[in-house]
Design a protein around this motif. Structure first.
Motif, PDB file in Angstrom:
ATOM      1  N   LYS A   4       0.842  -1.207   0.000  1.00 13.54           N
ATOM      2  CA  LYS A   4       0.000   0.000   0.000  1.00 13.54           C
ATOM      3  C   LYS A   4       0.872   1.250   0.000  1.00 13.54           C
ATOM      4  O   LYS A   4       0.490   2.274  -0.553  1.00 13.54           O
ATOM      5  N   VAL A  17       0.081   9.507  -4.907  1.00 19.24           N
ATOM      6  CA  VAL A  17      -0.598   8.249  -5.222  1.00 19.24           C
ATOM      7  C   VAL A  17      -0.558   8.053  -6.723  1.00 19.24           C
ATOM      8  O   VAL A  17      -0.904   8.953  -7.493  1.00 19.24           O
ATOM      9  N   CYS A  18      -0.172   6.857  -7.160  1.00 25.29           N
ATOM     10  CA  CYS A  18      -0.186   6.539  -8.589  1.00 25.29           C
ATOM     11  C   CYS A  18      -1.642   6.436  -9.045  1.00 25.29           C
ATOM     12  O   CYS A  18      -2.431   5.688  -8.449  1.00 25.29           O
ATOM     13  N   PRO A  19      -2.015   7.157 -10.101  1.00 26.26           N
ATOM     14  CA  PRO A  19      -3.405   7.122 -10.566  1.00 26.26           C
ATOM     15  C   PRO A  19      -3.808   5.791 -11.213  1.00 26.26           C
ATOM     16  O   PRO A  19      -4.992   5.537 -11.391  1.00 26.26           O
ATOM     17  N   TYR A  20      -2.836   4.949 -11.551  1.00 25.61           N
ATOM     18  CA  TYR A  20      -3.149   3.658 -12.173  1.00 25.61           C
ATOM     19  C   TYR A  20      -3.280   2.532 -11.163  1.00 25.61           C
ATOM     20  O   TYR A  20      -4.243   1.780 -11.190  1.00 25.61           O
ATOM     21  N   CYS A  21      -2.294   2.399 -10.266  1.00 27.61           N
ATOM     22  CA  CYS A  21      -2.287   1.243  -9.359  1.00 27.61           C
ATOM     23  C   CYS A  21      -2.598   1.612  -7.913  1.00 27.61           C
ATOM     24  O   CYS A  21      -2.671   0.736  -7.055  1.00 27.61           O
ATOM     25  N   SER A  22      -2.759   2.893  -7.636  1.00 26.73           N
ATOM     26  CA  SER A  22      -3.106   3.404  -6.305  1.00 26.73           C
ATOM     27  C   SER A  22      -2.029   3.172  -5.245  1.00 26.73           C
ATOM     28  O   SER A  22      -2.306   3.247  -4.052  1.00 26.73           O
ATOM     29  N   THR A  23      -0.808   2.898  -5.667  1.00 21.77           N
ATOM     30  CA  THR A  23       0.290   2.797  -4.708  1.00 21.77           C
ATOM     31  C   THR A  23       0.592   4.182  -4.157  1.00 21.77           C
ATOM     32  O   THR A  23       0.689   5.142  -4.914  1.00 21.77           O
ATOM     33  N   LEU A  24       0.732   4.274  -2.843  1.00 25.67           N
ATOM     34  CA  LEU A  24       1.122   5.523  -2.202  1.00 25.67           C
ATOM     35  C   LEU A  24       2.636   5.541  -2.089  1.00 25.67           C
ATOM     36  O   LEU A  24       3.236   4.642  -1.492  1.00 25.67           O
TER      37      LEU A  24
END
Length: 81
Positions: free
Chosen positions: A16, A50-57
């Protein structure tokens, strides 16, 4: 990041949160064939993005180098390079 290569990070383990030592970087998602478009991200004055593709913070940690992550193992290295 003038004058240097932009670091790329991946998230094969599905973390996450990944702490990194740069504020400008590329997120590739997971390793191919599970990657997403390689997207350039810039934290600017913030310390998180936050990555807009994979939602990794991604969180900036100035104690880490450009090729170091916490947890370890999230630096993407292109096998063809």
């Amino acid at each position: 990041m003038a004058g240097g290569a932009i670091p790329h990070f991946q998230n094969d383990a599905g973390h996450k949160l990944i702490e990194i030592g740069v504020k400008e970087f590329m997120c590739v998602g997971a390793a191919a064939p599970f990657d997403h478009p390689h997207v350039y991200l810039d934290m600017g004055a913030d310390d998180e993005k936050v990555c807009p593709y994979c939602s990794t913070l991604f969180r900036y940690d100035p104690t880490l180098s450009a090729d170091e992550t916490r947890p370890a193992g999230s630096v993407y290295r292109d096998e063809a390079a």
